[in-house]
Enzyme design. Structure first.
Site, PDB file in Angstrom:
ATOM      1  N   ARG A  58      47.727  35.905  48.948  1.00  0.00           N
ATOM      2  CA  ARG A  58      47.414  37.081  48.128  1.00  0.00           C
ATOM      3  C   ARG A  58      47.946  38.375  48.732  1.00  0.00           C
ATOM      4  O   ARG A  58      47.334  39.438  48.612  1.00  0.00           O
ATOM      5  CB  ARG A  58      45.907  37.190  47.890  1.00  0.00           C
ATOM      6  CG  ARG A  58      45.289  35.999  47.196  1.00  0.00           C
ATOM      7  CD  ARG A  58      45.931  35.733  45.832  1.00  0.00           C
ATOM      8  NE  ARG A  58      45.446  34.452  45.320  1.00  0.00           N
ATOM      9  CZ  ARG A  58      46.085  33.298  45.506  1.00  0.00           C
ATOM     10  NH1 ARG A  58      47.259  33.274  46.136  1.00  0.00           N
ATOM     11  NH2 ARG A  58      45.603  32.180  45.036  1.00  0.00           N
ATOM     12  N   SER A  62      38.888  37.975  40.430  1.00  0.00           N
ATOM     13  CA  SER A  62      38.208  37.724  41.707  1.00  0.00           C
ATOM     14  C   SER A  62      38.193  39.003  42.540  1.00  0.00           C
ATOM     15  O   SER A  62      39.255  39.526  42.884  1.00  0.00           O
ATOM     16  CB  SER A  62      38.909  36.605  42.476  1.00  0.00           C
ATOM     17  OG  SER A  62      38.878  35.401  41.733  1.00  0.00           O
ATOM     18  N   GLU A 122      40.153  41.850  46.950  1.00  0.00           N
ATOM     19  CA  GLU A 122      41.472  41.494  46.435  1.00  0.00           C
ATOM     20  C   GLU A 122      42.084  42.649  45.637  1.00  0.00           C
ATOM     21  O   GLU A 122      43.274  42.943  45.779  1.00  0.00           O
ATOM     22  CB  GLU A 122      41.389  40.235  45.573  1.00  0.00           C
ATOM     23  CG  GLU A 122      42.742  39.774  45.056  1.00  0.00           C
ATOM     24  CD  GLU A 122      42.708  38.399  44.445  1.00  0.00           C
ATOM     25  OE1 GLU A 122      43.485  38.151  43.508  1.00  0.00           O
ATOM     26  OE2 GLU A 122      41.919  37.553  44.904  1.00  0.00           O
TER      27      GLU A 122
END
Length: 372
Positions: free
Chosen positions: A186, A270, A364
């Site tokens: 990520r 998320s 995130e």
């Protein structure tokens, strides 16, 4: 062995040239992000050509104006004070077929403003595979390499071919190969450069090129939950259209497919990444997935087992924000929430996991004007 060359079409128009945002408008980030929070925009530029994007960013840099190049707004949480600088939205929405061959597969270039899920749908409908498990993810094509987006056993790094960028340091346009992007879980150099450069990093993504396989069936299924939903074993291959439908159903069940009628989808997906820790740091019973010399575990499991259940946090914000009622990884805007409300829930969840398991969760989404 010879490789047959399939003559590509020159150009695919995916849809109307508009950004993938929840609502129209250009006054506040609440109108430009999927979580529908955030203050006012200082200056708004809706670009329809690559040259306009480059000019807007270059001019901002030369005049000391903070600049944000905004994609679909699905991974951005902006402070309630807003952003006084220049916001640039790439409204281009098209795909070019660069080369298609029996050996090399399909090499496709899409403009940065193209909605990601439309790019996936075009690939599947043409019989190209490698990104079908990434169906339903909101946001733009240009944002996909920044986060090294991934889901259900696939990630961008598997099929990325190159990224066309404007380099704010050299003031030139260039193409970056995957090896130059520092892709990791990520993250990428594109994302990491925001620490030095601000809201938009050193490299502004202009277009992204992927190399996909020529197949109407999926790549081998690598994610147990998806395999179970399809009634097959991990490692099996199914028609990509069928896999897409299963992924979309799974994402809908978690409130991860945008739906204006469903408040669980007023989120940033998320909110926390899955932690990567040493095996000795893993709590008993926590999911564990080998990740190099470390282990990746489930942020959702940690949150749930730290006592933060679905819907947690509503009492902290008078019902304006809470964890999703469908999935503990998403923080949702239940009704006219502020960014402060969202962060109240995030901080309480983060503290609960740290106190219970000694693991610090990492956000995130990109936080603009705020920190945890």
């Amino acid at each position: 062995m010879s490789c047959s060359i399939i003559e590509p079409n020159d150009h695919v128009e995916v849809g109307p040239p508009v950004p993938s945002t929840r609502r129209t408008g250009n006054d506040t980030f609440a109108e430009l992000t999927t979580i529908a929070t955030g203050g006012r925009v200082g200056e708004f530029v809706r670009a329809t050509r690559e040259e306009e994007i480059v000019d807007a960013v270059r001019d901002a840099d030369e005049n000391g104006i903070a600049v944000l190049v905004l994609g679909g707004g699905s991974n951005l949480l902006v402070s309630d004070e807003g952003f006084p600088g220049r916001v640039v939205v790439d409204t281009r929405n098209s795909i070019d077929q660069i080369h298609i061959s029996g050996c090399g597969g399909a090499i496709l270039r899409g403009t940065a403003g193209t909605p990601w899920d439309e790019f996936v749908n075009v690939a599947i409908s043409h019989g190209w595979n490698g990104i079908e498990a990434l169906s339903g993810i909101p946001g733009s094509l240009g944002a996909s390499p920044v986060q090294n987006v991934g889901a259900y056993g696939q990630e961008i790094a598997d099929t990325l071919y190159s990224v066309r960028v404007y380099d704010r340091q050299t003031k030139k346009r260039t193409d970056l190969a995957p090896a130059e992007l520092g892709l990791s879980y990520r993250s990428s150099k594109l994302k990491e450069s925001t620490r030095e450069w601000g809201a938009t990093g050193r490299w502004v993504v202009l277009s992204v090129t992927y190399q996909l396989g020529l197949a109407t069936h999926s790549t081998p299924i690598a994610y147990g939950q998806l395999a179970a939903a399809l009634g097959v074993d991990v490692g099996a291959r199914v028609p990509s259209v069928r896999l897409r439908e299963a992924v979309l159903d799974l994402r809908r069940s978690k409130g991860m497919v945008l739906d204006d009628a469903d408040r669980d989808t007023y989120s940033l997906g998320s909110f926390f990444t899955n932690p990567i820790v040493s095996e000795s740091e893993l709590p008993e019973g926590a999911p564990r997935y080998p990740y190099g010399d470390m282990m990746k575990t489930s942020a959702a499991w940690l949150i749930d087992n730290a006592g933060c259940r679905k819907g947690f946090g509503a009492d902290l914000t008078d019902g304006r924000a809470s964890l999703s009622t469908k999935h503990t990884l998403a923080i949702t805007n239940r009704r006219e929430a502020t960014t402060a409300d969202v962060l109240t829930v995030a901080r309480r969840v983060r503290a609960a996991v740290a106190e219970t398991f000694g693991i610090t969760l990492v956000n995130e989404p990109f936080l603009l004007g705020e920190t945890l």
